[in-house]
Design an enzyme around this catalytic site. Structure first.
Site, short mmCIF file in Angstrom:
data_model
loop_
_atom_site.label_atom_id
_atom_site.label_comp_id
_atom_site.label_asym_id
_atom_site.label_seq_id
_atom_site.Cartn_x
_atom_site.Cartn_y
_atom_site.Cartn_z
N ASP A 174 0.87 -1.17 0.00
CA ASP A 174 0.00 0.00 0.00
C ASP A 174 0.91 1.23 0.00
OD1 ASP A 174 -2.08 1.77 0.00
OD2 ASP A 174 -3.18 0.83 1.64
C1 BGC Z 1 -4.94 3.42 -0.01
C2 BGC Z 1 -5.06 2.48 -1.18
C3 BGC Z 1 -4.86 3.24 -2.46
C4 BGC Z 1 -3.50 3.92 -2.41
C5 BGC Z 1 -3.16 4.71 -3.65
C6 BGC Z 1 -3.67 4.25 -0.06
O1 BGC Z 1 -3.68 5.25 0.89
O2 BGC Z 1 -5.01 2.71 1.20
O3 BGC Z 1 -6.29 1.85 -1.16
O4 BGC Z 1 -4.98 2.40 -3.55
O5 BGC Z 1 -3.47 4.81 -1.31
O6 BGC Z 1 -3.97 5.83 -3.74
#
Ligand code: BGC
Length: 763
Positions: free
Chosen positions: A281
């Site tokens: 993530d």
């Molecule tokens: C989120 C993800 C997301 C990623 C990119 C993160 O903060 O938890 O779900 O895909 O950011 O935006």
């Protein structure tokens, strides 16, 4: 003489091969019109098996290039291998539409004018359709938009289990039940990937709250993990073949999920034999060593120093950049480990951007708009309909009072990474006005001012929601409108602001914000013909339930929100959605709050860091498994949803009363539409093991079918049960176990409305 080494100016792919200074193994071809043949390197030859191409590409790459492809070069991209013509990988959120382009290093939108998308309904709405065909349509459509925008990876769908109604990201997930979410995630993945765009199933695993999301450390036993929290991920990996997976921010057994050796190495890549890419993530990596060995393949979004040292420096400082390179050079890390990551990234590239046969995609097409509307129509859940208050027949209604902020507020902007720049969004009030026209007078009153935010990361809705009137003035206006109307449609619920349906925070309670409870009660007093349309992605408390006639769970429906809702409210479409989670009357009915802990208590992890330990003491008793066990009566049970017609269930029967472990037991049941209009019913099959050596849920969903029935029509619905649907996970033996004995197949319209039962014995 034909030579492999002959350079042809128009054969661009040969240039990198030559620069690589290694003999090229490949296929001789003669391009049309060319006089002499040239050689296609194996990695560029799509007639060759995938693994052969991967090995060939890998063998041409330098150590630095292998390091480069496993970490970001910008917020959402990694660099590929320019020298070899191996393209960049571009990711996009996900999961409800294609995120607008952001600046190279910032979350702020880049200000492009060609990146508006179709906003599809939230994933809870999709799950509420209980229709895998809708999930396929959703995946295909959003995949086409991703493809058109030249994205290789769609960051979604999310399949974390709904453990508590307070989780800020429930709206991005598919509900509380492992079976339902498994059946819905597979077609979504297949639909997206049919476009040559990878899904990135997230957030693996146990990311069940957003409060303290970087330090949450769920304490979960193996049985609970395998029975409740893993099945949807497993289905996405093994049946959907999702080409990538995203790890969570949270920890598990002392290590971060994004590079957790148990989750990533042992389970995903080991037990499930996964050959795709594990992506962190954004900002979930905290250490090189544990990330290298813990099964992570690509690092994105690590916090940098604000890029004060310049772009390249910042990305070179990623855990999977210079620190990793250094470690390989000094022998701390092995080349094999890096090659495994490289292979996975190359596989992803060949499956997506280097797949010459993938379609071109499309954006904002009529088909996508139609898909958005259909999914919305099927997802809306009619929770309560006393005196058949719905549908509202515009030709017989003199005056409709539409009240509430959510009738006018656009919801596609906000909520975190799933925020979108929609080409347009029809609000509920606009949708109703378009449908009803002048037939019935619509009077609108806001009733309260809640959230006036109209932008997110630079995307603005263009709405002006500020209102200077006092709370009393707003309320008086609403009461006045209600008093003089035939029917009151109250559009309330939550929105995408912090502490509501939003990433990074959880809700503070189940209550509706902004004094909506009091307002609804007051409105119901002046006009009992009131319907509450709750717009939210999670359950809310409804203390006024007995005071109102109708309740509709309306989710976030994206671009076509207003039209899809008007379709259902006026009866143009007969509602057929069913709840993907138990609608608790209060938090007390939820296992996580009553038995387990939420949001946990401070603890210390293996490295001495402060974490939030969250004992999942409720174990496998999540959602209806908990209310069943404790004989609690939620406001609405899992699987509940009404229709404008009625369905009668006949008697369930099994094709055999005794079965062996290898047999399939077929359960059939006739279902009849006993009302006056056509409708769809979701027939649900639950399995119960009345006598077991381990505690088991009273019942568990193991099948469902959505059938369309004309008035008077009967269809026989059939379900196939195999041993897999009857097993539990034995943690000591680390395997699924079938215990011989009697089982009940329970067929019904919801977890709280079982209509027929049939018993069979497994020898
Ligand atoms: C989120 C993800 C997301 C990623 C990119 C993160 O903060 O938890 O779900 O895909 O950011 O935006």
């Amino acid at each position: 003489m034909k030579s492999k080494w002959k350079l042809r100016v128009n054969a661009l792919w040969l240039v990198p091969a030559l620069l690589c200074c290694e003999p090229v193994m490949g296929r001789d071809i003669t391009p049309a019109g060319a006089s002499s043949p040239t050689t296609v390197p194996v990695y560029l030859d799509d007639t060759k098996p995938l693994e052969q191409r991967v090995e060939d590409a890998l063998s041409r790459m330098t150590l630095q290039e292998k390091i480069k492809i496993i970490h970001a070069q910008s917020k959402f991209s990694s660099p590929g291998v320019p020298r070899l013509g191996i393209p960049e990988i571009w990711c996009t959120d996900g999961p409800h539409g294609i995120r607008p382009e952001v600046l190279w290093d910032e979350w702020e939108q880049a200000g492009w004018t060609n990146d508006s998308c179709t906003a599809f309904p939230s994933l809870t709405a999709l799950a509420a359709t209980w229709n895998p065909d809708m999930a396929l349509l959703y995946g295909k459509s959003i995949g086409e938009e991703a493809r058109f925008r030249n994205k290789s990876v769609l960051l979604g769908p999310g399949v974390n289990i709904y453990r508590t109604p307070l989780c800020g990201r429930n709206f991005e997930y598919m509900g509380e039940d492992p079976y339902l979410s498994s059946r819905m995630v597979v077609p979504y993945v297949k639909g997206v990937q049919s476009n040559g765009v990878a899904t990135c199933v997230k957030h693996f695993a146990l990311n069940n709250n957003d409060i303290n999301r970087h330090t949450s450390n769920p304490i979960v036993d193996d049985r609970t993990l395998y029975e409740i929290y893993l099945p949807a991920f497993k289905a996405a990996a093994t049946e959907g073949n999702s080409w990538s997976f995203m790890g969570g921010y949270n920890l598990f057994r002392g290590e971060h999920a994004s590079y957790n050796p148990i989750l990533m190495n042992q389970i995903l890549k080991g037990e499930w034999n996964y050959d795709g890419v594990v992506i962190s993530d954004w900002g979930a990596v905290h250490d090189t060593k544990t990330a290298v060995t813990g099964g992570l393949d690509m690092e994105f979004g690590s916090w940098t120093d604000g890029l004060a040292d310049g772009v390249s420096n910042a990305y070179d400082n990623y855990y999977f950049a210079n620190p990793y390179l250094k470690g390989i050079r000094n022998g701390t890390y092995s080349q094999q480990e890096l090659d495994d990551k490289g292979r996975r990234v190359l596989r992803l590239t060949f499956r997506t951007s280097m797949n010459r046969n993938r379609p071109y995609g499309s954006m904002g097409s009529d088909e996508h708009i139609e898909a958005c509307r259909r999914i919305g129509q099927e997802g809306v859940v009619l929770l309560q309909n006393k005196d058949n208050i719905l549908p509202v027949d515009p030709s017989r209604t003199r005056r409709i009072a539409v009240i509430g902020e959510n009738a006018i507020k656009m919801m596609t902007v906000g909520g975190g990474s799933s925020s979108l720049k929609a080409r347009y969004e029809i609000t509920p009030l606009e949708g109703l006005r378009k449908r009803v026209g002048d037939a019935a007078g619509i009077v609108y009153a806001r009733g309260y001012v809640g959230d006036t935010t109209t932008s997110y990361n630079g995307v603005v809705t263009g709405q002006k929601l500020a209102d200077r009137r006092s709370a009393q003035e707003l309320r008086d206006e609403a009461l006045e409108a209600a008093r003089n109307a035939d029917v009151v449609l109250f559009f309330g619920g939550l929105n995408k602001s912090d502490y509501q349906d939003a990433e990074g925070t959880d809700r503070k309670s189940m209550d509706l914000p902004y004094g909506q409870n009091e307002l609804i009660s007051a409105l119901a007093k002046v006009n009992p013909n009131i319907v509450v349309i709750n717009i939210s992605g999670t359950g809310v408390a409804m203390p006024w339930l007995g005071e109102v006639k109708g309740v509709l769970q309306a989710w976030y429906l994206g671009t076509e929100t207003g039209r899809a809702l008007a379709d259902v409210l006026t009866g143009d479409v007969n509602p057929s959605g069913k709840l993907p989670y138990t609608y608790y009357a209060s938090l007390d009915q939820c296992g996580a709050h009553k038995m387990g802990e939420y949001p946990g208590h401070p603890g210390i992890d293996a490295l001495g860091n402060e974490v939030m330990d969250i004992p999942y003491n409720e174990g496998i008793f999540v959602g209806y498994r908990f209310t069943d066990k404790n004989r609690l009566k939620p406001n609405f049970p899992f699987g509940h949803g009404l229709s404008y017609t009625t369905f009668k269930y006949g008697k369930a029967s099994a094709d055999r009363t005794t079965a062996s472990a290898d047999d399939t037991v077929t359960i059939t049941i006739p279902v009849t539409n006993t009302g006056a209009r056509e409708g769809k019913e979701v027939v649900q099959l639950y399995v119960s093991d009345p006598k077991s050596s381990v505690p088991r849920p009273v019942k568990e969903l193991k099948g469902f079918k959505k059938v369309s029935l004309k008035p008077g029509e009967t269809k026989t619905v059939a379900f196939e049960l195999t041993a897999d649907e009857l097993k539990y996970f034995d943690a000591d033996r680390h395997e699924w176990v079938l215990e011989p004995g009697e089982f009940d197949a329970l067929v019904g319209a919801s977890a709280g409305d079982i209509r027929s039962k049939v018993r069979f014995t497994v020898k």
